[in-house]
Design a protein around this motif. Structure first.
Motif, PDB file in Angstrom:
ATOM      1  N   TRP A  36      -4.423  -7.037 -13.259  1.00  0.00           N
ATOM      2  CA  TRP A  36      -5.570  -6.911 -12.358  1.00  0.00           C
ATOM      3  C   TRP A  36      -6.803  -6.880 -13.259  1.00  0.00           C
ATOM      4  O   TRP A  36      -6.993  -5.888 -13.979  1.00  0.00           O
ATOM      5  CB  TRP A  36      -5.498  -5.615 -11.553  1.00  0.00           C
ATOM      6  N   TYR A  39      -6.765  -5.153 -16.694  1.00  0.00           N
ATOM      7  CA  TYR A  39      -5.677  -4.170 -16.799  1.00  0.00           C
ATOM      8  C   TYR A  39      -4.312  -4.802 -16.537  1.00  0.00           C
ATOM      9  O   TYR A  39      -4.120  -5.546 -15.584  1.00  0.00           O
ATOM     10  CB  TYR A  39      -5.912  -3.005 -15.834  1.00  0.00           C
ATOM     11  N   VAL A 305      -4.632  -1.694  -5.241  1.00  0.00           N
ATOM     12  CA  VAL A 305      -5.539  -1.993  -6.364  1.00  0.00           C
ATOM     13  C   VAL A 305      -6.506  -3.086  -5.934  1.00  0.00           C
ATOM     14  O   VAL A 305      -7.716  -2.989  -6.154  1.00  0.00           O
ATOM     15  CB  VAL A 305      -4.742  -2.422  -7.624  1.00  0.00           C
ATOM     16  N   LYS A 306      -5.981  -4.100  -5.252  1.00  0.00           N
ATOM     17  CA  LYS A 306      -6.841  -5.229  -4.856  1.00  0.00           C
ATOM     18  C   LYS A 306      -7.881  -4.834  -3.807  1.00  0.00           C
ATOM     19  O   LYS A 306      -8.989  -5.362  -3.812  1.00  0.00           O
ATOM     20  CB  LYS A 306      -5.990  -6.401  -4.362  1.00  0.00           C
ATOM     21  N   GLY A 308      -9.129  -1.868  -3.538  1.00  0.00           N
ATOM     22  CA  GLY A 308      -9.988  -0.823  -4.117  1.00  0.00           C
ATOM     23  C   GLY A 308      -9.591   0.592  -3.727  1.00  0.00           C
ATOM     24  O   GLY A 308     -10.231   1.560  -4.131  1.00  0.00           O
ATOM     25  N   SER A 309      -8.519   0.772  -2.925  1.00  0.00           N
ATOM     26  CA  SER A 309      -8.159   2.149  -2.569  1.00  0.00           C
ATOM     27  C   SER A 309      -7.483   2.871  -3.733  1.00  0.00           C
ATOM     28  O   SER A 309      -7.463   4.092  -3.781  1.00  0.00           O
ATOM     29  CB  SER A 309      -7.317   2.215  -1.294  1.00  0.00           C
ATOM     30  N   LYS A 311      -8.095   2.957  -7.835  1.00  0.00           N
ATOM     31  CA  LYS A 311      -8.981   2.425  -8.886  1.00  0.00           C
ATOM     32  C   LYS A 311      -8.342   2.653 -10.245  1.00  0.00           C
ATOM     33  O   LYS A 311      -7.935   3.767 -10.563  1.00  0.00           O
ATOM     34  CB  LYS A 311     -10.333   3.136  -8.831  1.00  0.00           C
ATOM     35  N   ASP A 313      -8.552   2.615 -14.429  1.00  0.00           N
ATOM     36  CA  ASP A 313      -9.442   2.470 -15.580  1.00  0.00           C
ATOM     37  C   ASP A 313      -8.610   2.392 -16.862  1.00  0.00           C
ATOM     38  O   ASP A 313      -8.995   2.859 -17.917  1.00  0.00           O
ATOM     39  CB  ASP A 313     -10.537   3.543 -15.638  1.00  0.00           C
TER      40      ASP A 313
END
Ligand SMILES: Cc1ncc(COP(=O)(O)O)c(C=O)c1O
Length: 341
Positions: A36, A39, A305-306, A308-309, A311, A313
């Protein structure tokens, strides 16, 4: 990000818990062709803990069978659905250890044995199938079977559904320490570890273990049965029970229990999108997910992940808990996707 402090579980409070060595561990952490943005997806290959006993259950069974032998038991009893990975693993471990095994299963008896049920039957386990039994009824039936066996002079040991009790949890507390050590050695930056929640023991063990090792990483559980809301109090209670039983010096807060929904159409019911994802994932990475646990988990995590729920790093580490034999009973629907490729 994973902490760089060295895990300190050299002499843990459960060191004296009886254990038999069954699993081929440590399992590797591998990278794969899935990412992603910047990452990467890393995979903890707990699908490689054995061949026929492969998957997460063998780590729990090391302690459960250790406990059974310490109590001089001669027969393992456990339960699950007809395609239960846990029941299959228990049946084969029992055979390897020279113990008897009775499986209390629910669901339809298939015309032709397949997948996990085929392997369980081949191990010589006694299989009793009850079409409509729910979780509580299966538990009650296991205890009835245990009474029956005691009357015959046998010494049964009842293993709770999925092996998720305070003994079984130890397998995944250790696995968390194994992961912490591997990430430290590889200097890998991981911000989330994701795993399926089926009966809860794998998630609870990983979370407790990550806290004990002071890992600075989110432990995300994908609820493949029920919902995050229905699981939160059960996991809270289970974690507290395990921490108390082993007198662990660890704080697990409510906020640490991080869950995403992954049941989709319901437990063991695959949507076309999930099966397509499993097929596509095998095609891109050479790693095979199962339809009931790992496929639903990675499908739901990928979506989260796609959208945005979830996140990230850092990289994400998916704990592949096995279950490959569950693909075969789904062969007809999988054939459709493959013929469309
Ligand atoms: C292949 C597989 N993955 C994950 C799980 C979930 O693990 P747990 O039951 O410890 O939540 C199970 C069993 O329920 C399983 O068979």
């Amino acid at each position: 990000m994973s902490s760089m402090s060295k895990p300190n579980l050299n002499n843990p409070p459960w060191a004296s818990a009886p254990r038999v060595a069954l699993a081929r561990i440590p399992t590797p952490i591998e990278s794969c062709k899935y990412q992603w943005g910047p990452y990467q997806l890393l995979i903890k290959r707990d699908d490689l803990t054995d061949c026929p006993i492969s998957g997460n259950k063998i780590r729990k069974l090391e302690y459960l069978v250790g406990d059974a032998l310490a109590q001089n038991c001669d027969t393992l009893i456990t339960c699950g659905g007809v395609q239960s990975n846990h029941a299959r693993a228990t049946a084969i471990v029992a055979r390897r250890m020279g113990l008897g095994c009775v499986l209390v299963l629910s669901g339809e008896t298939p015309d032709v044995l397949d997948g996990n049920l085929l392997l369980s039957k081949m191990s010589g386990a006694e299989v009793r199938i009850y079409p409509d039994a729910n979780g509580d009824q299966r538990a009650e039936r296991m205890h009835r079977v245990a009474d029956e066996l005691r009357e015959q002079g046998r010494r049964p040991y009842v293993i709770t559904s999925g092996g998720s009790d305070e003994v079984g949890v130890l397998g995944y507390i250790n696995a968390a320490a194994e992961i912490a050590e591997q990430l430290l050695e590889d200097r890998t930056r991981v911000s989330a570890i994701v795993v399926a929640v089926g009966s809860g023991g794998t998630y609870a063990g990983l979370l407790i273990g990550a806290k004990l090792c002071a890992m600075d990483v989110k432990i995300i559980g994908a609820t493949v049965d029920g919902t995050p809301e229905s699981w939160r109090p059960k996991l809270r209670e289970y974690i507290d029970r395990s921490v108390n039983r082993w007198q662990l010096n660890v704080q697990v807060g409510d906020d640490d229990i991080d869950l995403i929904p992954a049941a989709g159409r319901g437990y063991a019911l695959s949507s076309g999108d999930e099966l397509k994802f499993i097929t596509g994932f095998a095609g891109t990475t050479g790693v095979y997910l199962d339809p009931v646990y790992t496929g639903k988990t990675l499908f739901a995590f990928d979506r989260a992940v796609k959208d945005g729920s979830v996140k990230l790093d850092g990289d994400a580490l998916f704990v592949h808990t096995g279950g490959v034999f569950g693909l075969f009973p789904q062969r007809e629907r999988l054939n459709q996707f493959i013929s469309q490729l």
